[in-house]
Design a protein around this motif. Structure first.
Motif, PDB file in Angstrom:
ATOM      1  N   PRO A  16       0.826  -1.204   0.000  1.00  0.00           N
ATOM      2  CA  PRO A  16       0.000   0.000   0.000  1.00  0.00           C
ATOM      3  C   PRO A  16       0.852   1.243   0.000  1.00  0.00           C
ATOM      4  O   PRO A  16       2.031   1.210   0.349  1.00  0.00           O
ATOM      5  CB  PRO A  16      -0.828  -0.130   1.282  1.00  0.00           C
ATOM      6  N   ALA A  17       0.206   2.395  -0.371  1.00  0.00           N
ATOM      7  CA  ALA A  17       0.969   3.641  -0.527  1.00  0.00           C
ATOM      8  C   ALA A  17       1.656   4.066   0.750  1.00  0.00           C
ATOM      9  O   ALA A  17       2.733   4.637   0.736  1.00  0.00           O
ATOM     10  CB  ALA A  17       0.029   4.762  -1.001  1.00  0.00           C
ATOM     11  N   ALA A  18       1.027   3.785   1.899  1.00  0.00           N
ATOM     12  CA  ALA A  18       1.599   4.247   3.161  1.00  0.00           C
ATOM     13  C   ALA A  18       2.746   3.369   3.627  1.00  0.00           C
ATOM     14  O   ALA A  18       3.470   3.692   4.552  1.00  0.00           O
ATOM     15  CB  ALA A  18       0.516   4.279   4.247  1.00  0.00           C
ATOM     16  N   THR A  19       2.920   2.211   2.975  1.00  0.00           N
ATOM     17  CA  THR A  19       3.968   1.283   3.393  1.00  0.00           C
ATOM     18  C   THR A  19       5.267   1.636   2.706  1.00  0.00           C
ATOM     19  O   THR A  19       5.308   1.801   1.490  1.00  0.00           O
ATOM     20  CB  THR A  19       3.585  -0.160   3.006  1.00  0.00           C
ATOM     21  N   PRO A  20       6.360   1.796   3.438  1.00  0.00           N
ATOM     22  CA  PRO A  20       7.645   2.102   2.798  1.00  0.00           C
ATOM     23  C   PRO A  20       8.001   1.020   1.793  1.00  0.00           C
ATOM     24  O   PRO A  20       7.874  -0.173   2.063  1.00  0.00           O
ATOM     25  CB  PRO A  20       8.630   2.124   3.974  1.00  0.00           C
ATOM     26  N   VAL A  21       8.404   1.450   0.590  1.00  0.00           N
ATOM     27  CA  VAL A  21       8.753   0.486  -0.446  1.00  0.00           C
ATOM     28  C   VAL A  21      10.169  -0.008  -0.206  1.00  0.00           C
ATOM     29  O   VAL A  21      11.097   0.787  -0.088  1.00  0.00           O
ATOM     30  CB  VAL A  21       8.666   1.142  -1.847  1.00  0.00           C
ATOM     31  N   GLY A 116       6.158   7.778  -5.507  1.00  0.00           N
ATOM     32  CA  GLY A 116       5.614   9.127  -5.428  1.00  0.00           C
ATOM     33  C   GLY A 116       4.171   9.204  -5.871  1.00  0.00           C
ATOM     34  O   GLY A 116       3.352   9.890  -5.261  1.00  0.00           O
ATOM     35  N   LEU A 117       3.840   8.500  -6.936  1.00  0.00           N
ATOM     36  CA  LEU A 117       2.477   8.539  -7.460  1.00  0.00           C
ATOM     37  C   LEU A 117       1.486   7.829  -6.539  1.00  0.00           C
ATOM     38  O   LEU A 117       0.351   8.289  -6.368  1.00  0.00           O
ATOM     39  CB  LEU A 117       2.441   7.908  -8.861  1.00  0.00           C
ATOM     40  N   THR A 118       1.903   6.718  -5.954  1.00  0.00           N
ATOM     41  CA  THR A 118       1.023   6.068  -4.975  1.00  0.00           C
ATOM     42  C   THR A 118       0.849   6.964  -3.759  1.00  0.00           C
ATOM     43  O   THR A 118      -0.208   6.979  -3.120  1.00  0.00           O
ATOM     44  CB  THR A 118       1.578   4.702  -4.538  1.00  0.00           C
ATOM     45  N   GLY A 119       1.875   7.747  -3.467  1.00  0.00           N
ATOM     46  CA  GLY A 119       1.800   8.657  -2.328  1.00  0.00           C
ATOM     47  C   GLY A 119       0.787   9.767  -2.513  1.00  0.00           C
ATOM     48  O   GLY A 119       0.275  10.310  -1.530  1.00  0.00           O
ATOM     49  N   VAL A 120       0.488  10.135  -3.775  1.00  0.00           N
ATOM     50  CA  VAL A 120      -0.526  11.177  -4.015  1.00  0.00           C
ATOM     51  C   VAL A 120      -1.886  10.569  -4.339  1.00  0.00           C
ATOM     52  O   VAL A 120      -2.807  11.266  -4.759  1.00  0.00           O
ATOM     53  CB  VAL A 120      -0.096  12.136  -5.146  1.00  0.00           C
ATOM     54  N   LEU A 122      -2.673   7.671  -6.389  1.00  0.00           N
ATOM     55  CA  LEU A 122      -2.955   6.902  -7.601  1.00  0.00           C
ATOM     56  C   LEU A 122      -2.859   5.409  -7.322  1.00  0.00           C
ATOM     57  O   LEU A 122      -2.001   4.953  -6.564  1.00  0.00           O
ATOM     58  CB  LEU A 122      -1.968   7.263  -8.715  1.00  0.00           C
ATOM     59  N   SER A 123      -3.753   4.657  -7.948  1.00  0.00           N
ATOM     60  CA  SER A 123      -3.695   3.203  -7.852  1.00  0.00           C
ATOM     61  C   SER A 123      -2.677   2.682  -8.854  1.00  0.00           C
ATOM     62  O   SER A 123      -2.232   3.404  -9.754  1.00  0.00           O
ATOM     63  CB  SER A 123      -5.063   2.606  -8.166  1.00  0.00           C
ATOM     64  N   HIS A 124      -2.311   1.411  -8.723  1.00  0.00           N
ATOM     65  CA  HIS A 124      -1.359   0.831  -9.676  1.00  0.00           C
ATOM     66  C   HIS A 124      -1.958   0.760 -11.075  1.00  0.00           C
ATOM     67  O   HIS A 124      -1.241   0.879 -12.073  1.00  0.00           O
ATOM     68  CB  HIS A 124      -0.931  -0.559  -9.196  1.00  0.00           C
ATOM     69  N   ASN A 125      -3.262   0.590 -11.164  1.00  0.00           N
ATOM     70  CA  ASN A 125      -3.908   0.579 -12.473  1.00  0.00           C
ATOM     71  C   ASN A 125      -3.795   1.951 -13.135  1.00  0.00           C
ATOM     72  O   ASN A 125      -3.521   2.057 -14.340  1.00  0.00           O
ATOM     73  CB  ASN A 125      -5.376   0.188 -12.331  1.00  0.00           C
ATOM     74  N   GLU A 126      -3.990   3.015 -12.360  1.00  0.00           N
ATOM     75  CA  GLU A 126      -3.856   4.366 -12.904  1.00  0.00           C
ATOM     76  C   GLU A 126      -2.409   4.659 -13.288  1.00  0.00           C
ATOM     77  O   GLU A 126      -2.156   5.310 -14.316  1.00  0.00           O
ATOM     78  CB  GLU A 126      -4.368   5.381 -11.875  1.00  0.00           C
ATOM     79  N   ILE A 127      -1.473   4.183 -12.493  1.00  0.00           N
ATOM     80  CA  ILE A 127      -0.058   4.368 -12.823  1.00  0.00           C
ATOM     81  C   ILE A 127       0.267   3.634 -14.123  1.00  0.00           C
ATOM     82  O   ILE A 127       1.012   4.145 -14.970  1.00  0.00           O
ATOM     83  CB  ILE A 127       0.834   3.862 -11.673  1.00  0.00           C
ATOM     84  N   ALA A 128      -0.300   2.447 -14.294  1.00  0.00           N
ATOM     85  CA  ALA A 128      -0.083   1.696 -15.532  1.00  0.00           C
ATOM     86  C   ALA A 128      -0.606   2.474 -16.738  1.00  0.00           C
ATOM     87  O   ALA A 128       0.004   2.479 -17.813  1.00  0.00           O
ATOM     88  CB  ALA A 128      -0.758   0.332 -15.442  1.00  0.00           C
TER      89      ALA A 128
END
Length: 386
Positions: A16-21, A116-120, A122-128
Protein backbone atom coordinates in the motif's frame (compact mmCIF):
# COMPACT_ATOMS: atom_id res chain seq x y z
CA UNK A 1 14.96 -15.69 -14.21
CA UNK A 2 12.58 -13.14 -15.76
CA UNK A 3 9.62 -14.88 -14.13
CA UNK A 4 11.35 -14.70 -10.75
CA UNK A 5 12.03 -10.98 -11.14
CA UNK A 6 8.41 -10.38 -12.17
CA UNK A 7 7.09 -12.16 -9.10
CA UNK A 8 9.38 -10.11 -6.85
CA UNK A 9 8.36 -6.82 -8.48
CA UNK A 10 4.69 -7.74 -8.36
CA UNK A 11 5.12 -8.32 -4.64
CA UNK A 12 6.95 -5.02 -4.29
CA UNK A 13 4.24 -3.06 -6.10
CA UNK A 14 1.51 -4.68 -4.01
CA UNK A 15 2.57 -2.69 -0.93
CA UNK A 16 0.00 0.00 0.00
CA UNK A 17 0.97 3.64 -0.53
CA UNK A 18 1.60 4.25 3.16
CA UNK A 19 3.97 1.28 3.39
CA UNK A 20 7.65 2.10 2.80
CA UNK A 21 8.75 0.49 -0.45
CA UNK A 22 11.73 -1.84 0.12
CA UNK A 23 14.90 -0.91 -1.78
CA UNK A 24 14.35 -2.47 -5.17
CA UNK A 25 18.04 -3.02 -5.92
CA UNK A 26 18.29 -5.42 -2.97
CA UNK A 27 15.46 -7.52 -4.33
CA UNK A 28 16.95 -7.59 -7.79
CA UNK A 29 20.39 -8.41 -6.45
CA UNK A 30 18.96 -11.28 -4.45
CA UNK A 31 17.13 -12.55 -7.51
CA UNK A 32 20.14 -12.85 -9.78
CA UNK A 33 23.81 -12.01 -10.05
CA UNK A 34 24.92 -9.17 -12.29
CA UNK A 35 24.87 -10.23 -15.94
CA UNK A 36 28.00 -9.64 -17.99
CA UNK A 37 27.86 -8.54 -21.63
CA UNK A 38 26.42 -11.32 -23.73
CA UNK A 39 28.06 -11.62 -27.17
CA UNK A 40 25.05 -13.56 -28.47
CA UNK A 41 22.55 -10.87 -27.42
CA UNK A 42 20.76 -9.35 -30.43
CA UNK A 43 18.53 -6.36 -29.65
CA UNK A 44 16.17 -6.84 -32.58
CA UNK A 45 15.50 -10.47 -31.70
CA UNK A 46 14.96 -9.55 -28.05
CA UNK A 47 12.37 -6.95 -29.04
CA UNK A 48 10.47 -9.48 -31.12
CA UNK A 49 10.63 -12.41 -28.73
CA UNK A 50 10.41 -10.67 -25.35
CA UNK A 51 8.55 -7.43 -26.07
CA UNK A 52 6.09 -8.58 -28.71
CA UNK A 53 7.11 -6.09 -31.41
CA UNK A 54 6.63 -6.87 -35.06
CA UNK A 55 9.78 -7.34 -37.06
CA UNK A 56 9.41 -3.95 -38.71
CA UNK A 57 8.89 -2.11 -35.40
CA UNK A 58 11.72 -4.05 -33.78
CA UNK A 59 14.10 -3.04 -36.56
CA UNK A 60 13.16 0.61 -36.11
CA UNK A 61 13.34 0.50 -32.30
CA UNK A 62 16.67 -1.34 -32.27
CA UNK A 63 18.37 1.71 -33.81
CA UNK A 64 17.92 3.51 -30.48
CA UNK A 65 19.14 0.53 -28.47
CA UNK A 66 22.31 -0.36 -30.31
CA UNK A 67 24.37 0.23 -27.16
CA UNK A 68 22.65 -2.60 -25.26
CA UNK A 69 25.00 -5.56 -24.80
CA UNK A 70 22.91 -7.77 -22.50
CA UNK A 71 19.25 -8.29 -21.49
CA UNK A 72 19.89 -7.23 -17.87
CA UNK A 73 18.22 -3.79 -17.96
CA UNK A 74 15.42 -4.73 -20.38
CA UNK A 75 14.57 -7.79 -18.27
CA UNK A 76 14.29 -5.63 -15.16
CA UNK A 77 12.10 -3.09 -16.95
CA UNK A 78 9.82 -5.79 -18.37
CA UNK A 79 9.46 -7.22 -14.88
CA UNK A 80 8.59 -3.76 -13.63
CA UNK A 81 5.90 -3.32 -16.29
CA UNK A 82 4.49 -6.78 -15.57
CA UNK A 83 4.35 -5.92 -11.88
CA UNK A 84 2.27 -2.85 -12.70
CA UNK A 85 -0.16 -5.05 -14.58
CA UNK A 86 0.53 -3.99 -18.17
CA UNK A 87 -0.59 -6.52 -20.74
CA UNK A 88 1.71 -7.86 -23.45
CA UNK A 89 0.04 -5.55 -25.94
CA UNK A 90 0.56 -2.56 -23.63
CA UNK A 91 4.23 -3.45 -23.18
CA UNK A 92 4.71 -3.71 -26.94
CA UNK A 93 3.07 -0.30 -27.41
CA UNK A 94 5.27 1.31 -24.74
CA UNK A 95 8.49 -0.11 -26.19
CA UNK A 96 7.53 0.79 -29.76
CA UNK A 97 6.76 4.36 -28.73
CA UNK A 98 9.76 4.80 -26.42
CA UNK A 99 12.42 2.11 -26.98
CA UNK A 100 14.75 3.76 -24.47
CA UNK A 101 12.27 2.99 -21.71
CA UNK A 102 13.98 -0.43 -21.67
CA UNK A 103 17.18 1.31 -20.55
CA UNK A 104 15.65 3.03 -17.52
CA UNK A 105 17.04 2.17 -14.11
CA UNK A 106 14.24 0.51 -12.22
CA UNK A 107 15.54 1.08 -8.70
CA UNK A 108 16.79 4.66 -9.25
CA UNK A 109 14.18 6.02 -11.68
CA UNK A 110 11.01 4.00 -12.18
CA UNK A 111 10.38 2.67 -8.68
CA UNK A 112 10.72 6.13 -7.01
CA UNK A 113 8.19 7.55 -9.48
CA UNK A 114 5.76 4.75 -8.60
CA UNK A 115 6.30 5.43 -4.90
CA UNK A 116 5.61 9.13 -5.43
CA UNK A 117 2.48 8.54 -7.46
CA UNK A 118 1.02 6.07 -4.98
CA UNK A 119 1.80 8.66 -2.33
CA UNK A 120 -0.53 11.18 -4.01
CA UNK A 121 -3.31 8.62 -4.24
CA UNK A 122 -2.95 6.90 -7.60
CA UNK A 123 -3.70 3.20 -7.85
CA UNK A 124 -1.36 0.83 -9.68
CA UNK A 125 -3.91 0.58 -12.47
CA UNK A 126 -3.86 4.37 -12.90
CA UNK A 127 -0.06 4.37 -12.82
CA UNK A 128 -0.08 1.70 -15.53
CA UNK A 129 -2.30 3.96 -17.64
CA UNK A 130 0.23 6.77 -17.18
CA UNK A 131 3.05 4.52 -18.33
CA UNK A 132 1.07 3.52 -21.41
CA UNK A 133 0.00 7.09 -22.14
CA UNK A 134 3.29 8.96 -21.63
CA UNK A 135 6.15 6.44 -21.38
CA UNK A 136 8.78 8.95 -22.48
CA UNK A 137 7.81 11.30 -19.63
CA UNK A 138 7.21 8.66 -16.98
CA UNK A 139 10.97 8.46 -16.50
CA UNK A 140 10.99 12.04 -15.14
CA UNK A 141 10.41 12.36 -11.41
CA UNK A 142 8.99 15.86 -11.90
CA UNK A 143 5.64 14.39 -12.94
CA UNK A 144 4.99 13.57 -9.28
CA UNK A 145 5.19 17.18 -8.10
CA UNK A 146 2.69 18.63 -10.62
CA UNK A 147 0.13 15.83 -10.62
CA UNK A 148 -1.71 16.65 -7.34
CA UNK A 149 -2.48 20.19 -8.55
CA UNK A 150 -3.99 19.00 -11.82
CA UNK A 151 -5.92 16.23 -10.12
CA UNK A 152 -7.55 18.90 -7.98
CA UNK A 153 -8.10 21.37 -10.83
CA UNK A 154 -9.37 18.94 -13.47
CA UNK A 155 -11.45 16.92 -11.05
CA UNK A 156 -10.41 13.37 -11.84
CA UNK A 157 -7.54 11.20 -12.98
CA UNK A 158 -9.48 10.43 -16.18
CA UNK A 159 -9.54 14.13 -17.08
CA UNK A 160 -5.83 14.52 -16.31
CA UNK A 161 -5.04 11.51 -18.48
CA UNK A 162 -7.10 12.90 -21.38
CA UNK A 163 -5.23 16.19 -21.24
CA UNK A 164 -1.71 14.82 -20.87
CA UNK A 165 -2.18 12.31 -23.67
CA UNK A 166 -2.53 15.32 -25.94
CA UNK A 167 0.39 17.10 -24.31
CA UNK A 168 2.36 15.78 -21.37
CA UNK A 169 3.91 19.24 -20.84
CA UNK A 170 1.42 19.82 -18.01
CA UNK A 171 3.32 17.39 -15.83
CA UNK A 172 6.54 19.37 -15.94
CA UNK A 173 5.45 22.94 -16.67
CA UNK A 174 5.97 25.89 -14.32
CA UNK A 175 2.97 25.88 -11.99
CA UNK A 176 3.73 29.02 -10.03
CA UNK A 177 4.72 31.35 -12.88
CA UNK A 178 2.61 30.03 -15.77
CA UNK A 179 -0.32 27.81 -14.85
CA UNK A 180 -1.59 29.38 -11.63
CA UNK A 181 -1.68 32.97 -13.01
CA UNK A 182 -3.73 31.73 -15.99
CA UNK A 183 -6.12 29.87 -13.69
CA UNK A 184 -6.45 32.96 -11.48
CA UNK A 185 -7.39 35.08 -14.49
CA UNK A 186 -10.05 32.59 -15.59
CA UNK A 187 -11.44 32.54 -12.06
CA UNK A 188 -11.61 36.34 -12.12
CA UNK A 189 -13.79 35.97 -15.21
CA UNK A 190 -16.30 33.95 -13.20
CA UNK A 191 -15.27 30.44 -14.25
CA UNK A 192 -15.24 27.80 -11.53
CA UNK A 193 -12.92 24.79 -11.51
CA UNK A 194 -15.38 22.56 -13.40
CA UNK A 195 -15.70 25.13 -16.20
CA UNK A 196 -11.93 25.60 -16.33
CA UNK A 197 -11.56 21.82 -16.55
CA UNK A 198 -13.99 21.68 -19.50
CA UNK A 199 -12.08 24.46 -21.20
CA UNK A 200 -8.76 22.70 -20.68
CA UNK A 201 -10.10 19.43 -22.11
CA UNK A 202 -10.84 21.18 -25.40
CA UNK A 203 -7.97 23.71 -25.35
CA UNK A 204 -5.04 21.57 -24.29
CA UNK A 205 -2.43 24.35 -24.30
CA UNK A 206 -4.54 26.99 -22.56
CA UNK A 207 -2.97 26.62 -19.12
CA UNK A 208 0.60 26.85 -20.42
CA UNK A 209 -0.05 29.77 -22.74
CA UNK A 210 1.49 33.15 -22.00
CA UNK A 211 -0.67 35.20 -19.67
CA UNK A 212 -0.98 37.99 -22.24
CA UNK A 213 -2.45 35.52 -24.72
CA UNK A 214 -5.11 34.46 -22.23
CA UNK A 215 -5.86 38.11 -21.48
CA UNK A 216 -6.29 38.68 -25.22
CA UNK A 217 -8.76 35.78 -25.38
CA UNK A 218 -10.75 37.31 -22.54
CA UNK A 219 -10.80 40.68 -24.31
CA UNK A 220 -11.97 39.08 -27.55
CA UNK A 221 -14.78 37.21 -25.78
CA UNK A 222 -15.96 40.45 -24.22
CA UNK A 223 -15.52 42.20 -27.56
CA UNK A 224 -18.09 39.96 -29.27
CA UNK A 225 -20.63 40.90 -26.61
CA UNK A 226 -20.34 38.08 -24.07
CA UNK A 227 -19.80 39.53 -20.56
CA UNK A 228 -17.64 37.97 -17.87
CA UNK A 229 -19.61 35.86 -15.46
CA UNK A 230 -22.26 34.89 -18.03
CA UNK A 231 -23.01 31.23 -18.67
CA UNK A 232 -21.78 31.63 -22.27
CA UNK A 233 -18.39 33.08 -21.36
CA UNK A 234 -16.57 29.74 -21.33
CA UNK A 235 -17.99 28.90 -24.75
CA UNK A 236 -17.02 32.34 -26.02
CA UNK A 237 -13.45 31.83 -24.82
CA UNK A 238 -13.32 28.51 -26.65
CA UNK A 239 -14.67 30.09 -29.84
CA UNK A 240 -12.12 32.91 -29.95
CA UNK A 241 -9.20 30.90 -28.55
CA UNK A 242 -5.95 32.13 -30.08
CA UNK A 243 -7.77 33.97 -32.89
CA UNK A 244 -6.59 37.45 -33.78
CA UNK A 245 -8.99 40.39 -33.85
CA UNK A 246 -8.56 40.49 -37.61
CA UNK A 247 -9.67 36.88 -38.04
CA UNK A 248 -12.66 37.39 -35.77
CA UNK A 249 -13.67 40.51 -37.72
CA UNK A 250 -13.33 38.58 -40.99
CA UNK A 251 -15.55 35.76 -39.69
CA UNK A 252 -18.17 38.24 -38.47
CA UNK A 253 -18.24 39.91 -41.89
CA UNK A 254 -18.54 36.51 -43.56
CA UNK A 255 -21.51 35.60 -41.36
CA UNK A 256 -23.16 38.91 -42.16
CA UNK A 257 -22.72 38.42 -45.90
CA UNK A 258 -23.52 34.71 -46.05
CA UNK A 259 -26.71 34.80 -43.95
CA UNK A 260 -27.77 38.26 -45.17
CA UNK A 261 -27.79 39.68 -41.66
CA UNK A 262 -27.68 43.26 -40.50
CA UNK A 263 -24.96 44.47 -38.12
CA UNK A 264 -27.36 44.14 -35.21
CA UNK A 265 -28.43 40.63 -36.25
CA UNK A 266 -24.90 39.30 -36.60
CA UNK A 267 -23.93 40.75 -33.21
CA UNK A 268 -26.99 39.16 -31.62
CA UNK A 269 -26.29 35.78 -33.26
CA UNK A 270 -22.62 35.68 -32.26
CA UNK A 271 -23.40 36.79 -28.71
CA UNK A 272 -26.02 34.03 -28.36
CA UNK A 273 -23.93 31.34 -30.04
CA UNK A 274 -20.21 32.26 -29.96
CA UNK A 275 -19.27 28.89 -31.47
CA UNK A 276 -20.38 30.30 -34.84
CA UNK A 277 -16.95 31.91 -34.99
CA UNK A 278 -15.30 28.49 -34.78
CA UNK A 279 -17.18 27.02 -37.76
CA UNK A 280 -15.39 26.91 -41.09
CA UNK A 281 -16.48 29.19 -43.89
CA UNK A 282 -17.36 26.19 -46.03
CA UNK A 283 -19.66 24.86 -43.31
CA UNK A 284 -21.34 28.24 -42.90
CA UNK A 285 -21.81 28.56 -46.66
CA UNK A 286 -23.43 25.13 -47.04
CA UNK A 287 -25.79 25.71 -44.11
CA UNK A 288 -26.76 29.12 -45.42
CA UNK A 289 -27.61 27.63 -48.81
CA UNK A 290 -29.74 24.92 -47.20
CA UNK A 291 -31.56 27.02 -44.59
CA UNK A 292 -32.19 30.17 -46.60
CA UNK A 293 -32.01 29.17 -50.27
CA UNK A 294 -33.41 25.61 -50.17
CA UNK A 295 -35.76 25.74 -47.17
CA UNK A 296 -36.73 29.35 -47.65
CA UNK A 297 -36.24 30.45 -44.05
CA UNK A 298 -36.03 34.20 -43.56
CA UNK A 299 -32.57 35.51 -42.57
CA UNK A 300 -34.22 37.20 -39.60
CA UNK A 301 -35.65 33.86 -38.42
CA UNK A 302 -32.19 32.27 -38.49
CA UNK A 303 -30.58 35.28 -36.79
CA UNK A 304 -33.03 34.99 -33.90
CA UNK A 305 -32.35 31.24 -33.60
CA UNK A 306 -28.66 30.92 -34.54
CA UNK A 307 -28.32 27.64 -32.63
CA UNK A 308 -29.77 25.76 -35.60
CA UNK A 309 -26.60 26.57 -37.56
CA UNK A 310 -24.53 24.47 -35.15
CA UNK A 311 -26.38 21.21 -35.89
CA UNK A 312 -25.14 18.72 -38.46
CA UNK A 313 -26.46 19.42 -41.93
CA UNK A 314 -26.36 15.79 -43.03
CA UNK A 315 -27.19 14.19 -39.68
CA UNK A 316 -29.99 16.44 -38.46
CA UNK A 317 -31.00 19.55 -40.44
CA UNK A 318 -31.72 17.97 -43.82
CA UNK A 319 -33.22 14.60 -42.67
CA UNK A 320 -35.66 16.25 -40.28
CA UNK A 321 -36.67 18.78 -42.90
CA UNK A 322 -37.44 15.97 -45.35
CA UNK A 323 -39.46 14.01 -42.80
CA UNK A 324 -41.53 16.95 -41.56
CA UNK A 325 -42.11 18.19 -45.11
CA UNK A 326 -43.43 14.78 -46.11
CA UNK A 327 -45.82 14.70 -43.13
CA UNK A 328 -47.09 18.19 -43.93
CA UNK A 329 -47.68 17.40 -47.59
CA UNK A 330 -49.75 14.38 -46.58
CA UNK A 331 -51.78 16.14 -43.92
CA UNK A 332 -50.39 14.07 -41.07
CA UNK A 333 -49.37 16.95 -38.78
CA UNK A 334 -52.12 18.33 -36.54
CA UNK A 335 -50.16 21.52 -35.92
CA UNK A 336 -47.11 23.08 -37.48
CA UNK A 337 -44.07 22.95 -35.22
CA UNK A 338 -41.47 25.60 -35.92
CA UNK A 339 -38.35 24.27 -37.62
CA UNK A 340 -36.10 25.40 -34.78
CA UNK A 341 -38.18 23.42 -32.27
CA UNK A 342 -37.99 20.35 -34.50
CA UNK A 343 -34.22 20.58 -34.81
CA UNK A 344 -33.63 20.98 -31.07
CA UNK A 345 -35.41 17.75 -30.15
CA UNK A 346 -33.25 14.80 -29.17
CA UNK A 347 -33.23 11.95 -31.66
CA UNK A 348 -35.41 9.85 -29.35
CA UNK A 349 -37.93 12.67 -28.87
CA UNK A 350 -38.06 13.36 -32.62
CA UNK A 351 -38.74 9.71 -33.41
CA UNK A 352 -41.48 9.51 -30.77
CA UNK A 353 -43.20 12.68 -31.97
CA UNK A 354 -42.80 12.61 -35.75
CA UNK A 355 -41.96 9.08 -36.90
CA UNK A 356 -43.45 6.43 -34.60
CA UNK A 357 -47.05 7.79 -34.52
CA UNK A 358 -47.32 7.36 -38.30
CA UNK A 359 -46.05 3.80 -38.68
CA UNK A 360 -49.45 2.45 -39.69
CA UNK A 361 -50.38 5.29 -42.03
CA UNK A 362 -46.94 5.46 -43.65
CA UNK A 363 -45.07 2.17 -43.07
CA UNK A 364 -42.09 3.36 -45.10
CA UNK A 365 -41.61 6.66 -43.24
CA UNK A 366 -38.97 5.31 -40.86
CA UNK A 367 -36.97 3.93 -43.78
CA UNK A 368 -37.38 7.23 -45.60
CA UNK A 369 -36.00 9.10 -42.61
CA UNK A 370 -33.19 6.58 -42.03
CA UNK A 371 -32.09 6.96 -45.65
CA UNK A 372 -31.95 10.72 -45.23
CA UNK A 373 -29.83 10.35 -42.09
CA UNK A 374 -27.37 8.23 -44.09
CA UNK A 375 -26.94 11.11 -46.47
CA UNK A 376 -29.08 9.57 -49.22
CA UNK A 377 -31.74 11.48 -51.10
CA UNK A 378 -34.79 9.51 -49.96
CA UNK A 379 -37.32 8.38 -52.53
CA UNK A 380 -40.84 7.69 -51.35
CA UNK A 381 -44.27 8.11 -52.83
CA UNK A 382 -45.73 11.50 -51.98
CA UNK A 383 -49.04 10.15 -50.69
CA UNK A 384 -50.09 8.09 -47.70
CA UNK A 385 -51.50 5.44 -50.03
CA UNK A 386 -48.10 4.00 -50.83
Amino acid sequence: MLCLRRSILAHLLSFPAATPVPPLHRLLSAAAPRISPNPSFVVEEYLVQNCGLTRAKATKASLKLSHLKSPAKPDAVLAFLAGLGLSSADVAAVVARDPQFLCAKVEKTLAPVVTGLTGVGLSHNEIALLVSGIPEKFRCRSIVSNLPYFLSLLGSFENVLRVIKQGSYLLYCDLENVVKPNVALLQECGLDDSEIAKLCLSLKRLLVAKLEHVRAMVACAEGIGVPRGSRMFRIALHAVAFLSEEKIAAKVNYLKKTFRWSDAEVRNAVCKVPVLLALSMDTLQRKSVFLISEMGLEPKYVAQRPGIITYSLEGRLRPRHYAVKFLKENGLLKRDSGYSAVVKLTEKAFMEKFICPHKEAVPHLSGYYAAACRGEVPTVCGTTKC
